[in-house]
Design an enzyme around this catalytic site. Structure first.
Site, PDB file in Angstrom:
ATOM      1  N   HIS A  32       8.444  42.107  16.996  1.00 45.15           N
ATOM      2  CA  HIS A  32       9.864  41.714  16.945  1.00 45.15           C
ATOM      3  C   HIS A  32      10.493  41.968  18.304  1.00 45.15           C
ATOM      4  CE1 HIS A  32      13.945  42.111  14.573  1.00 45.15           C
ATOM      5  NE2 HIS A  32      14.093  41.466  15.715  1.00 45.15           N
ATOM      6  N   HIS A  34      12.688  39.494  21.324  1.00 50.23           N
ATOM      7  CA  HIS A  34      13.236  38.172  21.696  1.00 50.23           C
ATOM      8  C   HIS A  34      13.088  37.976  23.201  1.00 50.23           C
ATOM      9  CE1 HIS A  34      15.215  37.767  17.697  1.00 50.23           C
ATOM     10  NE2 HIS A  34      15.212  39.092  17.769  1.00 50.23           N
ATOM     11  N   HIS A 212      15.086  37.419   9.891  1.00 52.16           N
ATOM     12  CA  HIS A 212      15.952  38.585  10.046  1.00 52.16           C
ATOM     13  C   HIS A 212      16.787  38.716   8.770  1.00 52.16           C
ATOM     14  CE1 HIS A 212      14.927  38.303  14.260  1.00 52.16           C
ATOM     15  NE2 HIS A 212      15.770  39.250  14.615  1.00 52.16           N
ATOM     16  N   GLU A 215      19.872  43.559   8.244  1.00 54.24           N
ATOM     17  CA  GLU A 215      20.201  44.308   9.473  1.00 54.24           C
ATOM     18  C   GLU A 215      21.659  44.752   9.316  1.00 54.24           C
ATOM     19  OE1 GLU A 215      20.192  41.899  13.012  1.00 54.24           O
ATOM     20  OE2 GLU A 215      20.213  43.623  14.366  1.00 54.24           O
ATOM     21  N   ASP A 293      13.081  44.684  19.745  1.00 52.80           N
ATOM     22  CA  ASP A 293      14.145  43.681  19.562  1.00 52.80           C
ATOM     23  C   ASP A 293      14.567  43.044  20.885  1.00 52.80           C
ATOM     24  OD1 ASP A 293      15.723  42.116  17.937  1.00 52.80           O
ATOM     25  OD2 ASP A 293      17.156  43.681  17.418  1.00 52.80           O
TER      26      ASP A 293
END
Ligand code: HPA
Ligand code: ZN
Length: 357
Positions: A32, A34, A212, A215, A293
């Site tokens: 995970h 980006h 996702h 969260e 992330d």
């Protein structure tokens, strides 16, 4: 002592290492992360300069000082603003290469990376530019530093389902080079139910999927995701901790959760690392993994996330080994490759003694 055990004892003594070193060196995967959120401030400014794009920050330190966020939406505003520095194939190549070089240093043996093409298509970048830049860097990293990687194409939940479906058509020429499809963006007010047809179409085309959920959104969004979208993994999923039935469902179905502890602290999803549900989820036998992330924005790559979680939650060596094992097992790759990675992990563990900290 037999000569064999003597040998083993001296090997162990020679390999005794501080816990933090053990965490940095253990073979692991990241699931995970980006790519557009992996640009270090120095590279951000260099990309802006070479593309003649004006940024609001005078220098790297000024940009770094902007990395304080009240919530996900606040972070996403800065994240999307900074995406304008990515224009050419070389830009996409360079950011991918930068992240994968860091993987080599961090003993990340396989990374699955998100990129969200909708941002760039809207900015006038064509999909060939993006895909060629990223995929060429992935090939180079494998050849030059032995780091394997996969690309997950991520769509935005704040855009329409039709727009998400159009992305699938756009990436069709690269279907065999895409590890999976994901979905991110602002969660509250954008429930998973809006994308049931999209996820069904991803599956029909043979893609692995991840979403996702949970969260900032409630546990109900995690449940809805599982029931309506049927993903192979859930990204984050932290709010599931509030729903014992959902925790049971996650365990029964063995659905991996890609937790991002530093992200959750920085975006005020949890009050502090000591409050993060990672430890409780691990203790309950959930398939949890630790990830970064958007590393520069949240103050750390995967190793810093593992170290912060270990310290904040008093994780022991077994927990760290379990997290590394989970990360390799949750990859969107064939079982034979997973077995090879797991063997590498076992060999590492067998030869190391961790010094008491
Ligand atoms: N959540 C939602 N969207 C995102 C995230 C995230 O953590 N990171 C990048 N886009
Ligand atoms: Zn994310």
């Amino acid at each position: 002592m037999t000569s064999h055990t003597l040998l083993q004892a001296s090997a162990n003594a020679a390999q005794e290492m501080p816990f933090e070193d053990f965490i940095r060196k253990i073979p692991k995967a990241e699931l995970h992360m980006h790519l557009e959120g992996s640009i270090e401030p120095e590279m951000m400014l260099a990309l802006a300069a070479r593309n003649n794009i004006a940024l609001r920050w005078r220098d790297a330190q000024a940009l770094r000082n902007a990395y304080t966020f009240v919530n996900l939406e606040d972070f996403l505003a800065l994240y999307f603003e900074c995406c304008k520095v990515l224009v050419t194939e070389q830009d996409f190549h360079d950011i991918t290469k930068g992240y994968l070089q860091r993987c080599a240093t961090d003993n990340v043996i396989h990374a699955e990376m998100f990129i969200g093409p909708q941002t760039f298509l809207q900015q006038g970048v064509d999909i060939d530019t993006l895909m060629r830049g990223v995929l060429s860097a992935m090939r180079d990293a494998q050849r030059e530093s032995g780091v394997h990687s996969g690309l997950i194409i991520s769509v935005h939940r704040h855009r329409s389902e039709a727009d998400a479906l159009a992305v699938l058509d756009c990436i069709e020429p690269w279907r065999d080079q895409v590890a999976g499809i994901g979905m991110g963006g602002p969660e509250v007010g954008n429930p998973p139910s809006r994308f049931a047809r999209f996820f069904a179409e991803c599956r029909r085309r043979g893609y692995m999927t991840t979403v996702h959920a949970g969260e900032e959104g409630p546990a109900e969004y995690v449940r809805q995701s599982i029931e309506l979208l049927r993903p192979d993994r859930i990204d984050h999923g932290v709010s599931a901790i509030h729903d014992p039935d959902l925790m049971r469902l996650l365990r029964e179905r063995n659905i991996p959760l890609t937790l991002c502890p530093l992200s959750n602290v920085r975006l005020n999803v949890v009050a502090s690392m000591a409050d993060h549900p990672l430890r409780r989820m691990l203790d309950e036998g959930l398939f949890v993994t630790v990830n970064s992330d958007n590393p520069p924005y949240f103050g750390g790559y995967v190793n810093e996330n593992l170290i912060a979680a270990q310290q904040g939650l008093q994780l022991d060596v077994e927990a760290i080994v379990q997290l590394a094992k989970n990360s390799l097992q949750a990859l969107f790759i064939r079982d034979s490759t997973k077995s090879r990675y797991l063997q590498k992990l076992s060999q590492f563990v067998a030869l190391r003694n961790v010094a008491p900290s």
